[in-house]
Design an enzyme around this catalytic site. Structure first.
Site, PDB file in Angstrom:
ATOM      1  N   GLY A  36       0.787  -1.220   0.000  1.00 48.18           N
ATOM      2  CA  GLY A  36       0.000   0.000   0.000  1.00 48.18           C
ATOM      3  C   GLY A  36       0.821   1.273   0.000  1.00 48.18           C
ATOM      4  N   SER A  37       2.145   1.141  -0.064  1.00 50.02           N
ATOM      5  CA  SER A  37       3.007   2.330  -0.021  1.00 50.02           C
ATOM      6  C   SER A  37       3.000   3.093  -1.338  1.00 50.02           C
ATOM      7  CB  SER A  37       4.442   1.946   0.343  1.00 50.02           C
ATOM      8  OG  SER A  37       4.987   1.066  -0.631  1.00 50.02           O
ATOM      9  N   SER A 107       9.763  -6.898  -0.482  1.00 47.56           N
ATOM     10  CA  SER A 107      11.153  -7.299  -0.153  1.00 47.56           C
ATOM     11  C   SER A 107      11.562  -6.749   1.214  1.00 47.56           C
ATOM     12  CB  SER A 107      12.129  -6.848  -1.243  1.00 47.56           C
ATOM     13  OG  SER A 107      11.933  -5.510  -1.658  1.00 47.56           O
TER      14      SER A 107
END
Length: 202
Positions: A36-37, A107
């Site tokens: 969601g970034s 990641s």
């Protein structure tokens, strides 16, 4: 581990020749950050800008890759590391083909990102940290995953019950709660020009 009977086969067309044919310098642009970034959104917008300006590109997205290449992997720490290792190897093949490659993956672990970075020359790897606060990502919750994680319906969810290890020294950091998509793309393009991956004047 590769079998001792597997021998590297030399190829007659070199990486430099492919770069000359494509008339560009390839690299891997690695987007990392919480769910969601805005990783995929910015990577997709950058991919569109590069394509529209005549560059040969390919975008690898976390969800898309898990529908095919990595559909056999779950979300344990071990599977997440293998997920990223495979993506790193695929990215390396694209870069070897002379393609500017964009990879958008949470990641979460420094060690796995280092595994990928070590596959490339320093001039071929750029790390883009989408440093959007967890509270903003959770408020957006575009896939409803944070809500499920808070209810215990998803285990080992990054940012909730699994750690995200922020990069110590990314090539560029972007906070999408402050920066617009257009501004983010512009900042990355300027960095790519400074690194002489893109032409200064198109």
């Amino acid at each position: 581990m590769a079998d001792n009977n597997v021998v590297w086969h030399g190829l007659s067309v070199s990486k430099d020749e492919r770069c000359d044919l494509n008339k560009q310098k390839p690299c891997l642009i690695w987007f990392t950050g919480l769910s969601g970034s805005g990783k995929s959104t910015i990577a997709n917008a950058l991919d569109r800008w590069l394509y529209d300006n005549g560059y040969h590109t390919y975008l690898l997205d976390g969800d898309n890759v898990r529908h095919g290449l990595n559909k056999d992997l779950g979300f344990s720490d071990e599977d997440r590391v293998e997920n990223i290792r495979r993506v790193g190897e695929v990215s390396k093949l694209f870069v070897d083909a002379g393609v500017i490659t964009l990879s958008a993956f949470i990641s979460p672990f420094k060690s796995e990102r280092k595994i990928v970075k070590d596959m490339f020359d320093d001039s071929e790897y750029l790390e883009v940290f989408i440093n959007t606060p967890l509270s903003v990502c959770e408020e957006r919750d575009p896939k409803g995953l944070y809500a499920k994680a808070r209810k215990g319906e998803i285990k080992q969810f990054t940012g909730i019950d699994s750690e995200y290890e922020s990069p110590d020294s990314p090539d560029i950091a972007i906070d999408t709660s402050i920066d617009s998509v257009g501004d983010a793309v512009s900042s990355i393009v300027q960095l790519l020009k400074a690194r002489k991956i893109l032409k200064s004047v198109l």
